[in-house]
Design a protein around this motif. Structure first.
Motif, mmCIF file in Angstrom:
data_model
loop_
_atom_site.group_PDB
_atom_site.id
_atom_site.type_symbol
_atom_site.label_atom_id
_atom_site.label_comp_id
_atom_site.label_asym_id
_atom_site.label_seq_id
_atom_site.Cartn_x
_atom_site.Cartn_y
_atom_site.Cartn_z
ATOM 1 N N GLU A 55 -12.652 -11.726 6.255
ATOM 2 C CA GLU A 55 -11.232 -11.889 6.568
ATOM 3 C C GLU A 55 -10.948 -11.415 8.441
ATOM 4 O OE1 GLU A 55 -12.395 -7.672 5.177
ATOM 5 O OE2 GLU A 55 -11.950 -9.744 4.277
ATOM 6 N N ALA A 56 -12.013 -11.325 8.958
ATOM 7 C CA ALA A 56 -12.072 -10.781 10.268
ATOM 8 C C ALA A 56 -11.525 -12.027 11.257
ATOM 9 C CB ALA A 56 -13.623 -10.433 10.845
ATOM 10 N N LYS A 57 -10.910 -11.588 12.291
ATOM 11 C CA LYS A 57 -10.043 -12.824 13.242
ATOM 12 C C LYS A 57 -11.190 -12.569 14.340
ATOM 13 C CE LYS A 57 -6.377 -13.669 10.794
ATOM 14 N NZ LYS A 57 -6.739 -14.459 9.752
ATOM 15 N N PHE A 58 -11.575 -11.569 14.801
ATOM 16 C CA PHE A 58 -12.634 -11.443 15.831
ATOM 17 C C PHE A 58 -13.670 -10.648 15.477
ATOM 18 C CE2 PHE A 58 -8.122 -11.716 17.400
ATOM 19 C CZ PHE A 58 -8.165 -12.420 18.573
ATOM 20 N N CYS A 59 -14.833 -11.109 16.354
ATOM 21 C CA CYS A 59 -16.172 -10.388 16.054
ATOM 22 C C CYS A 59 -16.361 -8.942 16.506
ATOM 23 C CB CYS A 59 -17.114 -11.107 16.775
ATOM 24 S SG CYS A 59 -18.890 -10.385 16.733
ATOM 25 N N ALA A 60 -16.797 -8.149 15.852
ATOM 26 C CA ALA A 60 -16.626 -6.712 16.090
ATOM 27 C C ALA A 60 -17.778 -6.408 17.286
ATOM 28 C CB ALA A 60 -16.955 -5.555 14.991
ATOM 29 N N SER A 61 -18.663 -7.287 17.426
ATOM 30 C CA SER A 61 -19.760 -7.293 18.132
ATOM 31 C C SER A 61 -19.753 -7.466 19.585
ATOM 32 C CB SER A 61 -21.065 -7.807 17.698
ATOM 33 O OG SER A 61 -21.518 -7.339 16.596
ATOM 34 N N CYS A 62 -19.053 -8.848 19.731
ATOM 35 C CA CYS A 62 -18.808 -9.555 20.876
ATOM 36 C C CYS A 62 -17.516 -10.025 21.463
ATOM 37 C CB CYS A 62 -19.831 -10.724 21.182
ATOM 38 S SG CYS A 62 -18.923 -12.226 20.061
ATOM 39 N N GLY A 63 -16.470 -9.835 20.294
ATOM 40 C CA GLY A 63 -15.160 -9.767 20.707
ATOM 41 C C GLY A 63 -14.698 -11.260 20.405
ATOM 42 N N GLU A 64 -15.590 -12.348 20.284
ATOM 43 C CA GLU A 64 -15.116 -13.541 20.138
ATOM 44 C C GLU A 64 -14.147 -14.088 19.043
ATOM 45 O OE1 GLU A 64 -15.439 -17.904 21.259
ATOM 46 O OE2 GLU A 64 -16.391 -16.171 22.044
ATOM 47 N N LYS A 65 -13.243 -14.681 19.131
ATOM 48 C CA LYS A 65 -12.362 -15.110 18.158
ATOM 49 C C LYS A 65 -12.993 -16.015 17.352
ATOM 50 C CE LYS A 65 -7.592 -16.886 17.373
ATOM 51 N NZ LYS A 65 -6.412 -17.492 18.021
ATOM 52 N N CYS A 66 -12.755 -15.459 15.850
ATOM 53 C CA CYS A 66 -13.502 -16.019 14.662
ATOM 54 C C CYS A 66 -12.650 -16.596 13.741
ATOM 55 C CB CYS A 66 -14.622 -15.193 14.086
ATOM 56 S SG CYS A 66 -15.668 -14.519 15.102
ATOM 57 N N GLU A 67 -12.014 -17.817 13.984
ATOM 58 C CA GLU A 67 -11.117 -18.576 12.923
ATOM 59 C C GLU A 67 -12.017 -19.181 11.708
ATOM 60 O OE1 GLU A 67 -8.385 -20.914 14.819
ATOM 61 O OE2 GLU A 67 -7.854 -19.265 16.006
ATOM 62 N N GLU A 68 -11.454 -19.169 10.736
ATOM 63 C CA GLU A 68 -12.212 -19.685 9.636
ATOM 64 C C GLU A 68 -11.915 -21.121 9.708
ATOM 65 O OE1 GLU A 68 -11.567 -18.680 5.330
ATOM 66 O OE2 GLU A 68 -11.016 -16.577 6.270
ATOM 67 N N GLU A 69 -13.007 -22.059 9.587
ATOM 68 C CA GLU A 69 -12.878 -23.629 9.358
ATOM 69 C C GLU A 69 -12.155 -24.150 8.491
ATOM 70 O OE1 GLU A 69 -16.717 -25.390 9.505
ATOM 71 O OE2 GLU A 69 -17.419 -23.968 10.906
#
Length: 174
Positions: A108-122
């Motif tokens: 359910e993450a919207k952003f990566c906890a490691s690098c901060g990149e936005k991670c939207e589901e495809e």
């Protein structure tokens, strides 16, 4: 006097044999040490060859010279296959990864906890097509039980594989 000569000869023979044994042992020790040093140098050279090859590949993977084009293409294909296999493994495990850094992120993450990149589901859009000639599917109790059993077996196998991999990862980090 004859007894004394005998013991003198025996003493010198034993002394000579001991010296020969010590010389042989020293020779064997020196030979083993030198052989080990040679092997260490050869392993060091092999490591440098690998590092050089990797550096060359990284520097020239986009500007391929003709004499290396086949090798570089093979390496690129192998990297692509590994990426696909890792993706398949993540799908089987139900894991999602950051598209930027590759770290595991929660579903359910919207952003990566490691690098901060936005991670939207495809979002995969598909067209629903209804078949007008669809016939009702009859399922027997036996086939439902077989399917359930097979699913449980597959789930157990996946759990076992995941435990084994976790154990292997722990072992590698030690």
């Amino acid at each position: 006097m004859a007894g004394r000569d005998f013991f003198n000869k025996l003493g010198s023979s034993i002394s000579s044999a001991g010296k020969d044994g010590l010389n042989k042992a020293k020779e064997m020790k020196d030979t083993a040490k030198i052989s080990l040093d040679i092997r260490d140098r050869e392993n060091s050279i092999q490591k440098m060859y690998r590092e050089l090859g990797k550096a060359y590949y990284q520097d020239h993977k986009d500007d391929i010279s003709p004499e290396y084009s086949d090798r570089i293409a093979s390496i690129k294909a192998a990297f692509e296959e590994i990426g696909e296999l890792k993706s398949n493994l993540d799908d089987v495990r139900g894991v999602r990864r950051c598209p930027n850094c590759g770290k595991v992120i929660s579903p359910e993450a919207k952003f990566c906890a490691s690098c901060g990149e936005k991670c939207e589901e495809e979002v995969v859009e598909c067209e629903v097509v209804e078949d007008e000639t669809e016939e009702p599917v009859e399922e027997t109790v036996e086939s439902a039980e077989e399917t359930e059993g097979a699913a449980e077996d597959a789930e157990e196998a996946a759990d076992t594989a995941a435990e084994t991999e976790d154990t292997d990862a722990d072992t590698e980090s030690v």
